[in-house]
Motif scaffolding. Structure first.
Motif, PDB file in Angstrom:
ATOM      1  N   ASP A 148     -10.509  18.834  -8.941  1.00  0.00           N
ATOM      2  CA  ASP A 148     -10.167  17.859  -7.905  1.00  0.00           C
ATOM      3  C   ASP A 148      -9.121  18.475  -7.009  1.00  0.00           C
ATOM      4  O   ASP A 148      -8.162  19.094  -7.495  1.00  0.00           O
TER       5      ASP A 148
ATOM      6  N   ILE B 153      -6.184  17.705  -4.311  1.00  0.00           N
ATOM      7  CA  ILE B 153      -5.301  16.738  -3.660  1.00  0.00           C
ATOM      8  C   ILE B 153      -4.620  17.518  -2.546  1.00  0.00           C
ATOM      9  O   ILE B 153      -3.992  18.545  -2.808  1.00  0.00           O
TER      10      ILE B 153
ATOM     11  N   SER C  41     -14.606  17.062  -4.146  1.00  0.00           N
ATOM     12  CA  SER C  41     -13.627  16.028  -4.492  1.00  0.00           C
ATOM     13  C   SER C  41     -12.297  16.358  -3.817  1.00  0.00           C
ATOM     14  O   SER C  41     -11.542  17.203  -4.284  1.00  0.00           O
TER      15      SER C  41
ATOM     16  N   LEU D 106      -8.894  14.555  -2.114  1.00  0.00           N
ATOM     17  CA  LEU D 106      -8.092  13.356  -1.843  1.00  0.00           C
ATOM     18  C   LEU D 106      -7.026  13.741  -0.805  1.00  0.00           C
ATOM     19  O   LEU D 106      -6.233  14.656  -1.032  1.00  0.00           O
TER      20      LEU D 106
ATOM     21  N   MET E 204      -2.379   6.666  -1.134  1.00  0.00           N
ATOM     22  CA  MET E 204      -3.173   7.467  -2.076  1.00  0.00           C
ATOM     23  C   MET E 204      -2.321   8.109  -3.177  1.00  0.00           C
ATOM     24  O   MET E 204      -2.850   8.857  -4.005  1.00  0.00           O
TER      25      MET E 204
ATOM     26  N   GLU F 141      -0.947   6.852  -5.822  1.00  0.00           N
ATOM     27  CA  GLU F 141      -1.247   6.390  -7.187  1.00  0.00           C
ATOM     28  C   GLU F 141      -2.512   7.066  -7.734  1.00  0.00           C
ATOM     29  O   GLU F 141      -2.483   7.652  -8.825  1.00  0.00           O
ATOM     30  N   PRO F 142      -3.646   7.024  -6.982  1.00  0.00           N
ATOM     31  CA  PRO F 142      -4.812   7.775  -7.471  1.00  0.00           C
ATOM     32  C   PRO F 142      -4.534   9.269  -7.638  1.00  0.00           C
ATOM     33  O   PRO F 142      -5.057   9.898  -8.565  1.00  0.00           O
ATOM     34  N   ALA F 143      -3.689   9.828  -6.780  1.00  0.00           N
ATOM     35  CA  ALA F 143      -3.366  11.256  -6.908  1.00  0.00           C
ATOM     36  C   ALA F 143      -2.616  11.500  -8.209  1.00  0.00           C
ATOM     37  O   ALA F 143      -2.901  12.440  -8.963  1.00  0.00           O
ATOM     38  N   SER F 144      -1.669  10.643  -8.496  1.00  0.00           N
ATOM     39  CA  SER F 144      -0.877  10.781  -9.715  1.00  0.00           C
ATOM     40  C   SER F 144      -1.764  10.647 -10.961  1.00  0.00           C
ATOM     41  O   SER F 144      -1.590  11.374 -11.953  1.00  0.00           O
ATOM     42  N   GLN F 145      -2.746   9.757 -10.896  1.00  0.00           N
ATOM     43  CA  GLN F 145      -3.711   9.589 -11.995  1.00  0.00           C
ATOM     44  C   GLN F 145      -4.466  10.895 -12.256  1.00  0.00           C
ATOM     45  O   GLN F 145      -4.634  11.312 -13.399  1.00  0.00           O
ATOM     46  N   LEU F 146      -4.906  11.528 -11.177  1.00  0.00           N
ATOM     47  CA  LEU F 146      -5.641  12.792 -11.326  1.00  0.00           C
ATOM     48  C   LEU F 146      -4.755  13.851 -11.980  1.00  0.00           C
ATOM     49  O   LEU F 146      -5.174  14.553 -12.903  1.00  0.00           O
TER      50      LEU F 146
ATOM     51  N   GLN G  71      -4.200  13.838 -15.696  1.00  0.00           N
ATOM     52  CA  GLN G  71      -5.307  14.239 -16.574  1.00  0.00           C
ATOM     53  C   GLN G  71      -5.604  15.734 -16.481  1.00  0.00           C
ATOM     54  O   GLN G  71      -6.610  16.210 -17.001  1.00  0.00           O
TER      55      GLN G  71
END
Ligand code: APR
Length: 234
Positions: free
Chosen positions: A82, A84, A99, A101, A152, A154-159, A162
């Motif tokens: 992914d 970012i 992918s 972001l 964005m 929060e979704p970046a931090s989620q990625l 992981q």
């Protein structure tokens, strides 16, 4: 299979001919952030702001992805990757990354100055004063200005949380909240920074800093990661 997150900044597009922000010949030497990249600037002189981003968009269209952008695509053919990016250019997408972001928005999109959605393609690739959305409000660039929220993050931090491998490339790590993303990486995550400039990264646990340009450093690291992955799985 290791999960990779690539976190990129303006430096990855430098070798494509797009200026960074804070290097000695960077955009913020030529322009003041306060004049072109804040909501206050937009209120005070929208024409100047539009001219600035119209010029950025024009330069983006003339630029081509470089070996660093393509190296990420190569890596993604071996393991999940992914991207970012803090960049508002589309060079990751044009290189073939699936992918991506965008933390700070996209030059290729425009939106109402009032409503966050929908996003539009700019007509003739520019925004002029008087260009309106369907609901009759002025269009603005779809970029995050200083002082605005970063939806964005929060979704970046989620990625990042992981990731097994986090590759940070071409960013001064000066702008928050983006620069804080590295702290979302899990304990065992391998962290690599590829950037020629010295960085104060003492507070980041086990970060390997490769002081090289993205166009050479990233393809080399990608080849090492692929070779390691293949030999581990042989
Ligand atoms: N390869 C890799 N890195 C490079 C190269 C290169 N060829 N050339 C320059 N760099 C590095 C610089 O050493 C610097 O660390 O790119 C980094 C660029 O830093 P900035 O100009 O601060 O860009 P960035 O970190 O992406 O800025 C973050 O600030 O103004 C805002 O919204 C804008 O998204 C941007 C944010």
């Amino acid at each position: 299979m290791p999960r990779v997150v690539v976190f990129s900044g303006a430096g990855i597009s430098a070798e494509s001919g797009l200026k960074t922000f804070r290097d000695s010949d960077g955009l913020w030497e030529e322009y003041s952030i306060m004049d072109v990249a804040t909501p206050e600037a937009w209120k005070r002189d929208p024409e100047l702001v539009l001219r600035f981003y119209n010029e950025r968009r024009k330069q983006m269209r003339q630029a081509l992805p470089n070996p660093a952008h393509f190296a990420i695509v190569k890596l993604a053919s071996h393991m999940p990757v992914d991207v970012i990016t803090q960049n508002v250019d589309d060079l990751h997408e044009r290189a073939g990354s699936a992918s991506v972001l965008h933390l700070h928005g996209e030059l290729a999109k425009v939106r109402s100055e009032i409503y966050p959605e929908p996003l539009y393609d700019p007509v003739n690739d520019v925004i002029n004063l008087g260009d309106l959305c369907e609901r009759g409000t002025q269009l603005r660039p779809h970029v995050v200005w200083f002082g605005e929220s970063v939806p964005m993050i929060e979704p970046a931090s989620q990625l990042v949380s992981q990731a097994d491998i986090l590759i940070i490339v071409g960013t001064s790590l000066n702008v928050y909240p983006a620069a804080g993303l590295v702290h979302s990486a899990p304990y065992g995550c391998r962290k690599i920074l590829i950037d020629p400039a010295e960085h104060n990264t003492g507070n980041v646990f086990r970060l390997q800093h490769i002081r090289e340009n993205a166009g050479t450093g990233l393809p080399r690291i990608v080849d090492e990661l692929i070779a390691g992955f293949i030999s581990e799985n042989a």
